[in-house]
Design an enzyme around this catalytic site. Structure first.
Site, PDB file in Angstrom:
ATOM      1  N   HIS A  40     -47.147  58.015 -80.274  1.00 16.82           N
ATOM      2  CA  HIS A  40     -46.613  59.365 -80.510  1.00 16.82           C
ATOM      3  C   HIS A  40     -47.775  60.341 -80.659  1.00 16.82           C
ATOM      4  O   HIS A  40     -48.836  59.998 -81.173  1.00 16.82           O
ATOM      5  CB  HIS A  40     -45.731  59.374 -81.762  1.00 16.82           C
ATOM      6  CG  HIS A  40     -44.969  60.650 -81.939  1.00 16.82           C
ATOM      7  ND1 HIS A  40     -45.541  61.775 -82.499  1.00 16.82           N
ATOM      8  CD2 HIS A  40     -43.700  60.997 -81.608  1.00 16.82           C
ATOM      9  CE1 HIS A  40     -44.641  62.753 -82.509  1.00 16.82           C
ATOM     10  NE2 HIS A  40     -43.522  62.309 -81.966  1.00 16.82           N
ATOM     11  N   GLU A  54     -43.416  63.781 -73.960  1.00 15.23           N
ATOM     12  CA  GLU A  54     -43.352  64.795 -75.011  1.00 15.23           C
ATOM     13  C   GLU A  54     -44.531  65.752 -74.869  1.00 15.23           C
ATOM     14  O   GLU A  54     -45.639  65.434 -75.286  1.00 15.23           O
ATOM     15  CB  GLU A  54     -43.339  64.142 -76.393  1.00 15.23           C
ATOM     16  CG  GLU A  54     -44.248  62.919 -76.561  1.00 15.23           C
ATOM     17  CD  GLU A  54     -44.554  62.596 -78.011  1.00 15.23           C
ATOM     18  OE1 GLU A  54     -43.693  62.812 -78.857  1.00 15.23           O
ATOM     19  OE2 GLU A  54     -45.684  62.153 -78.283  1.00 15.23           O
TER      20      GLU A  54
END
Length: 258
Positions: A101, A173
């Site tokens: 992430h 993302e």
């Protein structure tokens, strides 16, 4: 029409204690009907300290919600203070684990090599990694967003065999759109997700590329999810802040009704 089952995963980040987690998952489970699960897989990624409580609830009430962790150690056991291994997550019956992430890359200086080791650790223990990739604002403004993201995809999948890679989830993302309220346009998101699928075909095969689910993550809300999900190469969303609001997350899972 794609045969890929959409996956809506709620990344709670460092929010909700184990008592709040139980109430939150119960609220989600109460709101979601069988037809919702038939159309879309729903998962939550709580903090480590919530996982046992969520497992007990899901097992006890036979809920259809899946769950997983936000990170995993590259190591299986040993003197790694503060780390949580894939075997520990597997014992808690986690299905998914987020790997790489942007907040891990940014605040914990995780490189593609570390992310790759975590992808492999996930697979060693029967977990499905959600490999997170994406660019910062300056990279996009320079027009290098596709190249940058594909480098991360290739790095994360280094030496990962096809039989494992075919089960992975990749979450695109754009870092500049996470928690900022700025939304990457659906066409821009599709551009990168299509490039990721093409890269998978190049690294493995077209058949494998057509199997892998690619999510979009970055300020996803009920108001924009339908437009994002209408794109051919986007198979779900990695939802941050909006997943902490049970009603909003249910609306996102029902993207087909928006």
């Amino acid at each position: 029409m794609t045969s890929r089952m959409p996956l809506m995963a709620g990344n709670w980040k460092m929010n909700l204690n184990h008592l709040e987690a139980i109430a939150h998952v119960q609220k989600l489970a109460f709101a979601l009907a069988d037809k919702d699960y038939e159309a879309c897989e729903v998962a939550v990624l709580p903090p480590y300290t919530d996982l046992r409580s969520v497992q007990t609830l899901v097992d006890g009430d036979k809920l259809k919600i899946k769950y997983g962790a936000q990170d995993v150690s590259a190591h299986d056991s040993g003197a790694y203070t503060g780390e949580i291994s894939g075997s520990m997550l597997a014992k808690l019956k986690c299905t998914y684990v987020a790997v790489g992430h942007s907040e891990r890359r940014q605040y914990h200086h995780e490189t593609d090599e570390i992310v790759n080791a975590k992808v492999k650790a996930s697979f060693r223990h029967g977990l499905i990694p959600i490999l997170c990739v994406g660019e910062e604002l300056e990279v996009r403004e320079a027009g290098n967003h596709v190249t940058h993201t594909l480098t991360q995809v290739e790095g994360g999948l280094k030496d990962v065999p096809a039989e494992q890679a075919e089960t992975i989830v990749i979450a695109y993302e754009p870092v500049w759109a996470i928690g900022t309220g700025k939304v990457c346009g659906a066409d821009d998101a599709q551009e990168v997700c299509a490039a990721i699928r093409a890269k998978l075909a190049e690294l493995y095969s077209q058949e494998l590329a057509d199997q892998v689910r690619i999510q979009y993550g970055g300020s996803v809300k009920s108001g924009n999810v339908a437009e994002i999900m209408a794109k051919p190469d986007i198979d779900g969303a990695l939802v941050g802040g909006a997943s902490l609001d049970a009603d909003e997350f249910v609306k996102i899972a029902r993207f087909r009704d928006q």
